[in-house]
Design a protein around this motif. Structure first.
Motif, PDB file in Angstrom:
ATOM      1  N   GLY A  64      56.725  13.335  53.480  1.00 26.05           N
ATOM      2  CA  GLY A  64      55.959  14.384  52.804  1.00 26.05           C
ATOM      3  C   GLY A  64      56.550  15.742  53.158  1.00 26.05           C
ATOM      4  N   ILE A  65      56.746  16.587  52.140  1.00 25.66           N
ATOM      5  CA  ILE A  65      57.399  17.874  52.399  1.00 25.66           C
ATOM      6  C   ILE A  65      56.600  19.027  51.778  1.00 25.66           C
ATOM      7  CG2 ILE A  65      59.567  19.182  52.242  1.00 25.66           C
ATOM      8  CD1 ILE A  65      61.002  16.510  51.661  1.00 25.66           C
ATOM      9  N   SER A 102      55.666  15.856  47.697  1.00 26.48           N
ATOM     10  CA  SER A 102      55.834  17.266  48.014  1.00 26.48           C
ATOM     11  C   SER A 102      54.755  18.105  47.354  1.00 26.48           C
ATOM     12  CB  SER A 102      57.217  17.734  47.555  1.00 26.48           C
ATOM     13  OG  SER A 102      57.381  19.109  47.849  1.00 26.48           O
ATOM     14  N   ASP A 103      54.371  19.167  48.018  1.00 23.42           N
ATOM     15  CA  ASP A 103      53.409  20.112  47.452  1.00 23.42           C
ATOM     16  C   ASP A 103      53.653  21.465  48.110  1.00 23.42           C
ATOM     17  OD1 ASP A 103      51.235  21.299  46.155  1.00 23.42           O
ATOM     18  OD2 ASP A 103      49.914  19.607  46.529  1.00 23.42           O
ATOM     19  N   ALA A 106      50.802  25.936  51.255  1.00 18.56           N
ATOM     20  CA  ALA A 106      49.399  26.307  51.467  1.00 18.56           C
ATOM     21  C   ALA A 106      48.478  25.128  51.139  1.00 18.56           C
ATOM     22  CB  ALA A 106      49.024  27.513  50.616  1.00 18.56           C
ATOM     23  N   ASN A 107      48.829  24.372  50.103  1.00 20.21           N
ATOM     24  CA  ASN A 107      48.054  23.174  49.785  1.00 20.21           C
ATOM     25  C   ASN A 107      48.166  22.141  50.901  1.00 20.21           C
ATOM     26  OD1 ASN A 107      47.213  24.209  47.361  1.00 20.21           O
ATOM     27  ND2 ASN A 107      48.649  23.056  46.105  1.00 20.21           N
ATOM     28  N   CYS A 108      49.379  21.990  51.443  1.00 19.62           N
ATOM     29  CA  CYS A 108      49.578  21.049  52.552  1.00 19.62           C
ATOM     30  C   CYS A 108      48.728  21.452  53.750  1.00 19.62           C
ATOM     31  CB  CYS A 108      51.041  20.992  52.965  1.00 19.62           C
ATOM     32  SG  CYS A 108      52.080  20.133  51.768  1.00 19.62           S
ATOM     33  N   ALA A 109      48.715  22.749  54.057  1.00 20.72           N
ATOM     34  CA  ALA A 109      47.926  23.226  55.195  1.00 20.72           C
ATOM     35  C   ALA A 109      46.445  22.893  54.983  1.00 20.72           C
ATOM     36  CB  ALA A 109      48.123  24.722  55.392  1.00 20.72           C
ATOM     37  N   ALA A 110      45.953  23.111  53.755  1.00 25.35           N
ATOM     38  CA  ALA A 110      44.549  22.811  53.467  1.00 25.35           C
ATOM     39  C   ALA A 110      44.280  21.318  53.634  1.00 25.35           C
ATOM     40  CB  ALA A 110      44.193  23.263  52.051  1.00 25.35           C
ATOM     41  N   LEU A 111      45.201  20.498  53.156  1.00 25.21           N
ATOM     42  CA  LEU A 111      45.036  19.051  53.309  1.00 25.21           C
ATOM     43  C   LEU A 111      45.036  18.661  54.782  1.00 25.21           C
ATOM     44  CD1 LEU A 111      44.803  16.280  51.965  1.00 25.21           C
ATOM     45  CD2 LEU A 111      47.302  16.210  51.828  1.00 25.21           C
TER      46      LEU A 111
END
Lengths: 300, 300
Positions: A64-65, A102-103, A106-111
């Motif tokens: 995941g990136i 990948s996303d 900021a979306n990754c941080a929220a997840l």
């Protein structure tokens, strides 16, 4: 014996690429390397090389990136890196020989926050990262809200439609022009110039550069100019948070980023303005949220 | 032979209660009665009586009810009806002896649009109803976004944090103060007073009351004062829509309510300001959206 799932999360930033192996809700290995600045190819090669090296040690089945940009369909675009319509996921899968997810970072941080951070007891959450701008990620029903691909840009809510400052995004009056960490520094610089007699101005003059440390130092010394600037800043922060509450009514708001390093100095007066019942916290994961979220992308 | 599912949707309004039997994506029966104004009990009895009457004719298994208010937990609160913490669903189930589903009327309308209206080819949609305020409902992944219960109040995004008009919600500078149908009427009244020589002012003086018909009549006659007011109104409408796009990036925006009756007179200049690629349409369901959505609540 149950084997714990092992996942690899990569957080691609403008300066560094961070790699984290996540297992059982913890980061069991963390590493980083500088982000090559010459070409998209080199960046992708560098990420791939490290992933393949880690693969020899850890049994992850996908990668995941998180990326500092946005996707239009499969194409990756970035502001500060040389991706401009790159088929990033496809290119990485070619290099790695396994599924790549990948996303936006900021979306990754929220997840990451909803999976293992302060958000883990909730399904509906908004993460706001106060930095150069306001990065944000929206979680509804435990999932990242992506819309057509570019959702979650809450820093660009327009809060001053009449006399708003121009924003880099092309709009005027965007929230992040008033409530990001950089905005606070700009407001402090302006106040120091307007009040040369203040403690803020004196320290600014001595050190030659405004930053959060100087600002909050003057605040703890009771400089009234700083108090006024900070109170006005908090009011602007509240405006956006209230708008988001009206729109999404999340169970919890999380704050991260530079400005939140002062902890309760920020949170307590903010909580007072929002009311006691308002559920807002400072992220404990901070930078690690991006790694946890990237690692968790395969399941979201 | 496949039997089509039959559902009952009820749209409780301040003036009327509407009942619709929905089957195969169509309203096969529609009726209404005045909303009793004396007590919550009488309103609930009236709804129940009509539902039980309809039950003799149609084989619905549950009832969906859109309400002009909001839920905190199971408690229903309304501004313009006598519900103040009423356990509405439980009370209705007691009267009806079958499952009852209920949600805010704007959320029901949004759900109706995604089930059978212009939204039916999409999963992510925002419905904006331009009326006294701006009612709104957010659909993400085909489902109503409720948050803790009060999500979807996009009319209360703060767009003028500096000199904003006071709003009934307690905030200042809410979007609906500038971009609702009522706001347009107020802006027209103000312009008529400031430009007594204008066609707008003359017609206003003759008819004694400003409304959309008068306003759009003067617009079609080429009154330059009206053109200026309308252009400024559209700019304010755009501000909120752009903010929502940054937050949620939905596949489609739908507009409904009083102001949209003029169709392309509203849509064309709005589309020009938003750009050709922007997916925004006027609802074809309009008021019926609430019935379709209420009927569909049992599946959302």
């Amino acid at each position: 014996m149950e084997t714990k799932k092992v996942q690899l999360g990569v957080d691609l930033g403008g300066t560094d690429i961070k790699f984290g192996i996540v297992s059982g809700g913890e980061i069991v290995y963390k590493g980083k390397c500088p982000t090559p600045q010459d070409s998209a190819e080199t960046i992708m090669d560098t990420i791939a090389e490290e992933c393949l090296r880690l693969k020899k040690e850890y049994p992850f089945q996908s990668v995941g990136i998180g990326v500092p940009g946005w996707y239009i369909g499969e194409e990756l675009y970035t502001d500060n890196l040389p991706f401009n319509g790159t088929l990033f996921v496809r290119e990485m899968e070619k290099r790695l020989g396994m599924p790549v997810f990948s996303d936006n970072d900021a979306n990754c941080a929220a997840l990451g926050e909803i999976l293992v951070g302060n958000g883990k007891d909730y399904q509906d959450m908004v993460l706001l990262t106060l930095g150069t701008g306001i990065g944000s990620g929206i979680i509804v029903d435990g999932k990242i809200v992506r819309g057509k691909g570019a959702a979650g840009e809450l820093g660009h809510l327009i809060i001053d439609a009449v006399n708003g400052e121009a924003c880099t995004c092309g709009q005027s009056g965007c929230w992040e022009r008033y409530a990001s960490a950089s905005a606070l520094v700009r407001q402090a610089e302006k106040a120091a110039k307007e009040h040369p007699e203040s403690l803020l101005a004196k320290t600014y003059c001595e050190q030659g550069k405004m930053n959060g440390k100087l600002f909050f130092g003057a605040l703890s010394s009771g400089c009234p100019v700083v108090e006024t600037v900070f109170d006005a800043y908090l009011d602007k922060l509240v405006v956006g948070i209230q708008s988001i509450r009206k729109a999404l009514d999340p169970e919890i708001f999380l704050l991260a980023g530079g400005t939140t390093a002062v902890g309760d100095v920020l949170l307590k007066p903010l909580q007072a303005k929002l009311g006691d019942e308002f559920n807002i916290k400072i992220s404990v994961l901070q930078d690690d949220a991006g790694i946890f979220g990237a690692a968790g992308l395969s399941c979201n």
